[in-house]
Design an enzyme around this catalytic site. Sequence first.
Site, PDB file in Angstrom:
ATOM      1  N   LYS A   1      75.794  11.754   2.856  1.00 37.98           N
ATOM      2  CA  LYS A   1      76.589  10.962   3.325  1.00 37.98           C
ATOM      3  C   LYS A   1      77.403  11.316   2.974  1.00 37.98           C
ATOM      4  O   LYS A   1      79.106  10.939   3.899  1.00 37.98           O
ATOM      5  CB  LYS A   1      75.719   9.230   2.670  1.00 37.98           C
ATOM      6  CG  LYS A   1      76.848   8.490   3.641  1.00 37.98           C
ATOM      7  CD  LYS A   1      76.076   7.264   3.266  1.00 37.98           C
ATOM      8  CE  LYS A   1      76.869   5.572   4.141  1.00 37.98           C
ATOM      9  NZ  LYS A   1      76.207   4.694   4.446  1.00 37.98           N
TER      10      LYS A   1
ATOM     11  N   PHE B   1      67.522   5.180  -2.866  1.00 38.93           N
ATOM     12  CA  PHE B   1      66.671   4.761  -1.556  1.00 38.93           C
ATOM     13  C   PHE B   1      66.847   5.434  -0.494  1.00 38.93           C
ATOM     14  O   PHE B   1      67.735   5.878   0.213  1.00 38.93           O
ATOM     15  CB  PHE B   1      68.234   3.324  -1.215  1.00 38.93           C
ATOM     16  CG  PHE B   1      67.481   2.248  -0.498  1.00 38.93           C
ATOM     17  CD1 PHE B   1      65.891   1.718   0.405  1.00 38.93           C
ATOM     18  CD2 PHE B   1      68.094   2.834   1.332  1.00 38.93           C
ATOM     19  CE1 PHE B   1      65.895   0.997   1.286  1.00 38.93           C
ATOM     20  CE2 PHE B   1      67.776   1.743   2.240  1.00 38.93           C
ATOM     21  CZ  PHE B   1      66.651   1.016   2.510  1.00 38.93           C
ATOM     22  N   GLN B   2      65.892   5.087   0.175  1.00 42.76           N
ATOM     23  CA  GLN B   2      65.154   6.562   1.430  1.00 42.76           C
ATOM     24  C   GLN B   2      65.865   7.402   1.395  1.00 42.76           C
ATOM     25  O   GLN B   2      66.659   8.274   2.181  1.00 42.76           O
ATOM     26  CB  GLN B   2      66.575   5.697   2.991  1.00 42.76           C
ATOM     27  CG  GLN B   2      65.361   4.575   3.021  1.00 42.76           C
ATOM     28  CD  GLN B   2      65.730   4.424   4.483  1.00 42.76           C
ATOM     29  OE1 GLN B   2      67.219   4.346   4.894  1.00 42.76           O
ATOM     30  NE2 GLN B   2      65.505   3.683   5.279  1.00 42.76           N
TER      31      GLN B   2
ATOM     32  N   MET C   1      38.092  14.554  24.439  1.00 41.90           N
ATOM     33  CA  MET C   1      37.355  15.348  24.220  1.00 41.90           C
ATOM     34  C   MET C   1      36.831  15.667  22.133  1.00 41.90           C
ATOM     35  O   MET C   1      36.144  16.282  22.627  1.00 41.90           O
ATOM     36  CB  MET C   1      38.798  16.703  23.742  1.00 41.90           C
ATOM     37  CG  MET C   1      38.522  18.041  23.017  1.00 41.90           C
ATOM     38  SD  MET C   1      37.216  18.991  24.851  1.00 41.90           S
ATOM     39  CE  MET C   1      39.363  19.441  25.604  1.00 41.90           C
TER      40      MET C   1
ATOM     41  N   GLU D   1      61.226   8.233  15.367  1.00 41.02           N
ATOM     42  CA  GLU D   1      61.994   9.445  15.172  1.00 41.02           C
ATOM     43  C   GLU D   1      61.207  10.979  16.706  1.00 41.02           C
ATOM     44  O   GLU D   1      61.064  11.196  16.198  1.00 41.02           O
ATOM     45  CB  GLU D   1      62.143   9.827  13.552  1.00 41.02           C
ATOM     46  CG  GLU D   1      62.893   8.687  13.396  1.00 41.02           C
ATOM     47  CD  GLU D   1      63.165   7.739  12.648  1.00 41.02           C
ATOM     48  OE1 GLU D   1      61.720   7.183  13.080  1.00 41.02           O
ATOM     49  OE2 GLU D   1      63.980   6.573  12.288  1.00 41.02           O
TER      50      GLU D   1
END
Lengths: 202, 581
Positions: free
Chosen positions: B182, B132-133, B496, B70
Amino acid sequence: MSSQNHIERQEFNITVYTENQIGLLNRIAIIFSRRKINIESLNTSPSEIDGIHRFNIVINETEEVVRKICGQIEKQVEVLKAYYNTNEDVIWQEMALYKVPTEVIAEKALVERLLRENGARVVVIRKDYTVFETTGHREETDNLIKVLQPFGLIEFVRSARIAIIKASDGFNRKLREFEKREPHHEVVENEYLNSRDKVFTM
Amino acid sequence: MKQVNSHTTTQVAEPKKEVKTLSGAEALILSLLEEKVEHIFGYPGGAIMPVYDALFDYTDKVEHILVRHEQGGIHAAQGYARSSGRVGVVFATSGPGATNLITGLADALIDSTPLVCITGQVYAHLLGTDAFQEADVISITAPVTKWNYQVTNADEIPEVLAKAFYIAKSGRPGPVLIDITKNAQLQKFDFAGCNRCDHIRSYRPKPIVRKEYIEQAAELINKAEKPFVIWGQGVILGAAEQEFKTFLEKSGLPAAWTILGAGALPSDHYLNVGMLGMHGNYGPNVLTNECDVLIAIGMRFDDRVTGRLDKYAKQAKVIHLDIDPSEIDKNVKTTVPVWGDCKETIPLLTQLVEQKKHDAWLQKFKDYHQQEVDAVIQEELFPTSDGITMGEVIQLLNEITGGEAIVVTDVGQHQMVACRYAKLNHTRSNITSGGLGTMGFALPAAIGAKVGAPERTVVAVIGDGGFQMTLQEMGTIMQSNIDVKILILNNQFLGMVRQWQELFHDRRYSFVNIASPDYVQVAKGYSISGQKVSGRETLKSGLQEMIAHKGSYLLEVMVTKENNVFPMVPQGCSVSEIRLK
């Protein structure tokens, strides 16, 4: 912290007009917390216009910081306006509740007089305790704690500060102009939020 | 507070549309099509499956690019937005899908990139149950979004989407996140079409332009003997490049840029005096503390640009043009604030400024530039030592592309070198993570940049450190057949950090020595052609082959291990204390 900064700091009352939206309190709180600024007092309530809320926030800071904070608050999409004022610029009040054993009040005339002197009003009388209420500035409500402590003060609570700006005609007129253009919609409760059926989620 | 099931927007009246019974997910796709969305970057998962199911029927109208992570999806959307000027769109599922967007959201917020991210969420009745999630995406993303909103009812979707696009692209652009439960995706409702959003009661994207401040600004500029313009990305975001050029050419003002402003004025324009900031050019930094009027346009006085604020341009009267009122006086106290969209304010200023030339003043920039050429640039671009320098790679790239390419950079030494030396003939040609400094940005952002500007050559210039953070996105390149030229400048260090350790930590090289895989072999695994260049004799031909190659190509160039980027304003120093070595 330099001593100079310390001297420049004072109490500021920030007044924020917002739409009534879930999560906005969090967004506003983040503006303070990410700069490690402690909110001394925070009150939110509906304003005189449906759907518009009013935040009263008190912080101890320099004017420079408060000005920048208000700019950041106004950047939030659902914020209509943010003002900041010193204590001298506003009329402000806090409410306090004191729970004291009823027998003390009943038996000791001195306590009754002290309560009267401090402008306390009875809210509830029960056999075991009585609840008094006062409204005023911090030092006034604080004073009654000291007075009641020797007489068995059971519990004390104080509200956040509410404040009205002295100089302006408030935001009412502007809000009403907004309302004419953008009428507020009806509040609808979400029917799904409380239906806790067991559902397989994947 | 109660949730208000309305969004207080004024919507443009449109002819009455047919009412159809649709699911929230279908309405979402139709709303995206209404916003003319053609590309979506995303990754499916349980809580956003209804949306992906609805998307399946519209693949002829909208292209979904399946990323490998993602974070890659949101950086790709950023690259897309930056190259095309459109809103980047991202899909992700709930929980880890959504939390993987955080870096990109923070990056997009600080760099004012318009994005609309759609995340799936657990069923509304499961909110707050540690389902869940499930993650509290609205709270988590509040500090890194311009606006976010959780949809729990399908009928909110058309209006919320219209509002999201309006907020993302208007005013000072930024990322918006819409989290859709959902049940809202599955729920059927009467969909009466989409309406555009062009007003929100509590949102003022553009401040009202105050003409008196334009007049005061023009007066200061006309009286100035050593006026100096510094510009940022606001010129590009406001699509005001032409107005800006006209303003500069009429008033004869030397102008320098922040890295996000690069390209708004062509690199070789006679009034373009270079880059500002920590690794910017010598002249613009030193002369910031010598100019008498400093005109800041669409830039926010980032600390990497200003160095020590208490020693920054104290002698100058400051004019600040910005669309975001909270930027005025935030870091640098302004003499004249000019609130507004620079597309509107610059032409007003141009009308009032006198036609002038500041030849002697401009010459000072050129004199300093010559000093910088002698001390730094000549050796960096045309080295006499054996090792390949990053600068000479960019110099050769300029020769081959003629300044026509979009250059996407990651973060680190190579970024500073590429920004300093890349020739940019066009606006929207420099895509880099400026404010957040996100390593791993370049490869996915280059994918998005190519999707957003398919006619242009896109070169991702990446260090060996940053490349290893998101190299999985070569899978996206492979699957979607995206033509990105990947140029890895490998110095075998986190360069750097090593430079700072050398300069400020007594060369105590603590965990900056980074090993790399065989990048050419890794690329080959993803069906991407490539080669490794270790010597100067094959550098030019390698670059030529990369640019000429049909399709994506990876070129790894082994550069000098311990080369430093100079000039440099050491942290905590004034811009006029810039070091040439």
